[in-house]
Write a protein that holds these residues in place. Structure first.
Motif, PDB file in Angstrom:
ATOM      1  N   THR A  70     -41.865  14.855  89.357  1.00 54.72           N
ATOM      2  CA  THR A  70     -41.306  13.618  89.908  1.00 54.72           C
ATOM      3  C   THR A  70     -40.666  12.776  88.810  1.00 54.72           C
ATOM      4  OG1 THR A  70     -42.974  13.646  91.642  1.00 54.72           O
ATOM      5  CG2 THR A  70     -41.833  11.562  91.268  1.00 54.72           C
ATOM      6  N   ALA A  71     -41.327  12.652  87.663  1.00 56.09           N
ATOM      7  CA  ALA A  71     -40.756  11.879  86.554  1.00 56.09           C
ATOM      8  C   ALA A  71     -39.473  12.524  86.052  1.00 56.09           C
ATOM      9  CB  ALA A  71     -41.772  11.758  85.426  1.00 56.09           C
ATOM     10  N   ARG A  72     -39.440  13.845  85.996  1.00 57.85           N
ATOM     11  CA  ARG A  72     -38.227  14.547  85.564  1.00 57.85           C
ATOM     12  C   ARG A  72     -37.083  14.298  86.536  1.00 57.85           C
ATOM     13  NH1 ARG A  72     -34.261  15.774  83.419  1.00 57.85           N
ATOM     14  NH2 ARG A  72     -33.575  17.849  82.860  1.00 57.85           N
ATOM     15  N   ARG A  73     -37.382  14.330  87.838  1.00 57.94           N
ATOM     16  CA  ARG A  73     -36.354  14.057  88.841  1.00 57.94           C
ATOM     17  C   ARG A  73     -35.824  12.632  88.715  1.00 57.94           C
ATOM     18  NH1 ARG A  73     -39.120  17.098  94.066  1.00 57.94           N
ATOM     19  NH2 ARG A  73     -38.242  19.141  93.588  1.00 57.94           N
ATOM     20  N   MET A  74     -36.709  11.673  88.464  1.00 60.96           N
ATOM     21  CA  MET A  74     -36.260  10.290  88.351  1.00 60.96           C
ATOM     22  C   MET A  74     -35.486  10.049  87.047  1.00 60.96           C
ATOM     23  SD  MET A  74     -37.036   9.178  91.218  1.00 60.96           S
ATOM     24  CE  MET A  74     -37.391  10.664  92.151  1.00 60.96           C
ATOM     25  N   ASP A  75     -35.853  10.757  85.972  1.00 61.72           N
ATOM     26  CA  ASP A  75     -35.061  10.681  84.739  1.00 61.72           C
ATOM     27  C   ASP A  75     -33.625  11.123  85.001  1.00 61.72           C
ATOM     28  OD1 ASP A  75     -37.031   9.720  83.054  1.00 61.72           O
ATOM     29  OD2 ASP A  75     -37.614  11.702  82.319  1.00 61.72           O
ATOM     30  N   ARG A  76     -33.482  12.234  85.706  1.00 64.01           N
ATOM     31  CA  ARG A  76     -32.153  12.746  86.033  1.00 64.01           C
ATOM     32  C   ARG A  76     -31.436  11.786  86.977  1.00 64.01           C
ATOM     33  NH1 ARG A  76     -27.778  14.947  84.316  1.00 64.01           N
ATOM     34  NH2 ARG A  76     -26.692  16.128  85.905  1.00 64.01           N
ATOM     35  N   ALA A  77     -32.170  11.194  87.909  1.00 65.23           N
ATOM     36  CA  ALA A  77     -31.560  10.252  88.850  1.00 65.23           C
ATOM     37  C   ALA A  77     -31.005   9.032  88.118  1.00 65.23           C
ATOM     38  CB  ALA A  77     -32.574   9.826  89.903  1.00 65.23           C
ATOM     39  N   THR A  78     -31.709   8.561  87.080  1.00 63.78           N
ATOM     40  CA  THR A  78     -31.196   7.404  86.337  1.00 63.78           C
ATOM     41  C   THR A  78     -29.859   7.731  85.679  1.00 63.78           C
ATOM     42  OG1 THR A  78     -32.472   7.979  84.364  1.00 63.78           O
ATOM     43  CG2 THR A  78     -33.474   6.399  85.897  1.00 63.78           C
ATOM     44  N   LEU A  79     -29.698   8.958  85.227  1.00 56.62           N
ATOM     45  CA  LEU A  79     -28.413   9.354  84.639  1.00 56.62           C
ATOM     46  C   LEU A  79     -27.323   9.449  85.706  1.00 56.62           C
ATOM     47  CD1 LEU A  79     -29.597  12.116  82.142  1.00 56.62           C
ATOM     48  CD2 LEU A  79     -28.868   9.796  81.612  1.00 56.62           C
ATOM     49  N   LEU A  80     -27.652  10.021  86.854  1.00 57.79           N
ATOM     50  CA  LEU A  80     -26.666  10.189  87.920  1.00 57.79           C
ATOM     51  C   LEU A  80     -26.270   8.859  88.555  1.00 57.79           C
ATOM     52  CD1 LEU A  80     -28.084  13.388  89.655  1.00 57.79           C
ATOM     53  CD2 LEU A  80     -26.090  13.224  88.156  1.00 57.79           C
ATOM     54  N   LEU A  81     -27.192   7.900  88.601  1.00 58.92           N
ATOM     55  CA  LEU A  81     -26.880   6.602  89.198  1.00 58.92           C
ATOM     56  C   LEU A  81     -25.888   5.802  88.356  1.00 58.92           C
ATOM     57  CD1 LEU A  81     -30.359   5.560  90.587  1.00 58.92           C
ATOM     58  CD2 LEU A  81     -28.273   5.954  91.925  1.00 58.92           C
ATOM     59  N   GLY A 135     -23.192   7.048  87.304  1.00 57.99           N
ATOM     60  CA  GLY A 135     -21.884   7.540  87.731  1.00 57.99           C
ATOM     61  C   GLY A 135     -21.485   6.920  89.055  1.00 57.99           C
ATOM     62  N   ASP A 136     -20.617   7.611  89.772  1.00 64.32           N
ATOM     63  CA  ASP A 136     -20.126   7.066  91.030  1.00 64.32           C
ATOM     64  C   ASP A 136     -20.719   7.775  92.248  1.00 64.32           C
ATOM     65  OD1 ASP A 136     -18.840   9.344  90.296  1.00 64.32           O
ATOM     66  OD2 ASP A 136     -16.835   8.696  90.862  1.00 64.32           O
ATOM     67  N   LEU A 137     -21.852   8.433  92.085  1.00 61.88           N
ATOM     68  CA  LEU A 137     -22.542   9.054  93.217  1.00 61.88           C
ATOM     69  C   LEU A 137     -23.348   8.004  93.973  1.00 61.88           C
ATOM     70  CD1 LEU A 137     -23.985  12.348  91.667  1.00 61.88           C
ATOM     71  CD2 LEU A 137     -22.056  12.129  93.218  1.00 61.88           C
ATOM     72  N   GLY A 138     -23.428   8.167  95.288  1.00 62.58           N
ATOM     73  CA  GLY A 138     -24.243   7.287  96.105  1.00 62.58           C
ATOM     74  C   GLY A 138     -25.714   7.672  96.009  1.00 62.58           C
ATOM     75  N   VAL A 139     -26.563   6.828  96.549  1.00 59.94           N
ATOM     76  CA  VAL A 139     -28.000   7.073  96.493  1.00 59.94           C
ATOM     77  C   VAL A 139     -28.356   8.354  97.243  1.00 59.94           C
ATOM     78  CG1 VAL A 139     -30.274   6.178  97.126  1.00 59.94           C
ATOM     79  CG2 VAL A 139     -28.559   4.644  96.165  1.00 59.94           C
ATOM     80  N   GLY A 152     -39.426   0.894  88.418  1.00 62.95           N
ATOM     81  CA  GLY A 152     -39.745  -0.526  88.545  1.00 62.95           C
ATOM     82  C   GLY A 152     -38.718  -1.316  89.317  1.00 62.95           C
ATOM     83  N   MET A 153     -37.706  -0.646  89.863  1.00 65.29           N
ATOM     84  CA  MET A 153     -36.679  -1.301  90.673  1.00 65.29           C
ATOM     85  C   MET A 153     -36.054  -0.262  91.598  1.00 65.29           C
ATOM     86  SD  MET A 153     -33.659  -1.765  87.835  1.00 65.29           S
ATOM     87  CE  MET A 153     -34.763  -2.338  86.557  1.00 65.29           C
ATOM     88  N   THR A 154     -35.356  -0.734  92.605  1.00 66.21           N
ATOM     89  CA  THR A 154     -34.715   0.190  93.541  1.00 66.21           C
ATOM     90  C   THR A 154     -33.512   0.851  92.872  1.00 66.21           C
ATOM     91  OG1 THR A 154     -33.223  -1.479  94.415  1.00 66.21           O
ATOM     92  CG2 THR A 154     -35.401  -1.254  95.497  1.00 66.21           C
ATOM     93  N   PRO A 155     -33.037   1.972  93.409  1.00 66.60           N
ATOM     94  CA  PRO A 155     -31.850   2.609  92.833  1.00 66.60           C
ATOM     95  C   PRO A 155     -30.624   1.694  92.838  1.00 66.60           C
ATOM     96  CG  PRO A 155     -32.951   4.136  94.309  1.00 66.60           C
ATOM     97  CD  PRO A 155     -33.638   2.821  94.457  1.00 66.60           C
ATOM     98  N   GLU A 156     -30.475   0.887  93.876  1.00 68.39           N
ATOM     99  CA  GLU A 156     -29.333  -0.030  93.921  1.00 68.39           C
ATOM    100  C   GLU A 156     -29.423  -1.079  92.815  1.00 68.39           C
ATOM    101  OE1 GLU A 156     -31.306   0.598  96.587  1.00 68.39           O
ATOM    102  OE2 GLU A 156     -29.972   1.841  97.779  1.00 68.39           O
ATOM    103  N   ALA A 157     -30.616  -1.625  92.608  1.00 70.46           N
ATOM    104  CA  ALA A 157     -30.797  -2.604  91.532  1.00 70.46           C
ATOM    105  C   ALA A 157     -30.572  -1.943  90.171  1.00 70.46           C
ATOM    106  CB  ALA A 157     -32.201  -3.210  91.596  1.00 70.46           C
ATOM    107  N   PHE A 158     -31.038  -0.711  90.024  1.00 67.03           N
ATOM    108  CA  PHE A 158     -30.820   0.000  88.770  1.00 67.03           C
ATOM    109  C   PHE A 158     -29.336   0.225  88.523  1.00 67.03           C
ATOM    110  CE2 PHE A 158     -30.132   3.784  86.257  1.00 67.03           C
ATOM    111  CZ  PHE A 158     -30.911   3.521  85.149  1.00 67.03           C
TER     112      PHE A 158
END
Length: 158
Positions: free
Chosen positions: A75-86, A88-92, A116-122
């Motif tokens: 889960t932490a690995r997935r969220m690390d990757r998500a922070t990088l992708l967010l 960019g111009d990809l949607g949630v 500690g915050m939602t993807p939109e806030a991030f």
């Protein structure tokens, strides 16, 4: 010569590899598999089956070695990757699919727990504060942390 560290074979004495070292190598292969295949549907049973270990033993050994369960690491690995992708111009929804989360609701909940915050806030923070940073520094700043480590949102003192 310490005989406890060697064993007799037909060709002579060879050093015995301690079981702990073998277990650590096996756990490292599992961790590497999680790092490579984080976007695929992985579960502890499948990881244990691939390593010829019982699922319970894998969970206990992984936690003892790395400080968290295999699922928490995934889960932490997935969220690390998500922070990088967010950044960019990809949607949630697209980021959710790209990192292997089953539904956007689960993704948003886990992201908020770890970051500690939602993807939109991030995404707003990334556009404001992380934009000019090199990727290696930005990844450290926005690294996913476990639930208790995420800073609590500020409360007004009214």
């Amino acid at each position: 010569m310490d005989i406890s560290q060697t064993r007799s074979t037909a060709r002579g004495r060879t050093p015995v590899e301690p079981q702990r070292l073998t277990d650590v190598k096996r756990l490292r292969r599992i961790r590497d598999r999680i790092d490579r295949e984080y976007a695929k549907p992985l579960d502890v049973v499948a990881l244990a089956r691939g390593a010829n270990l019982p699922a319970g033993l894998l969970g206990r050994a992984f936690r003892a070695t790395y400080g968290q369960s295999p699922y928490a690491y995934l889960t932490a690995r997935r969220m690390d990757r998500a922070t990088l992708l967010l950044r960019g111009d990809l949607g949630v929804d697209a980021v959710c699919s790209a990192v292997g989360c089953a539904t956007p609701g689960i993704f948003v909940t886990r992201f908020a727990e770890l970051v500690g915050m939602t993807p939109e806030a991030f995404r707003g923070l990334a556009a404001d504060g992380i934009e000019g940073m090199p990727a290696c520094v930005a990844q450290r700043v926005a690294r996913a942390v476990r639930n208790q480590e995420a800073p609590a949102p500020g409360r007004p003192l009214a």
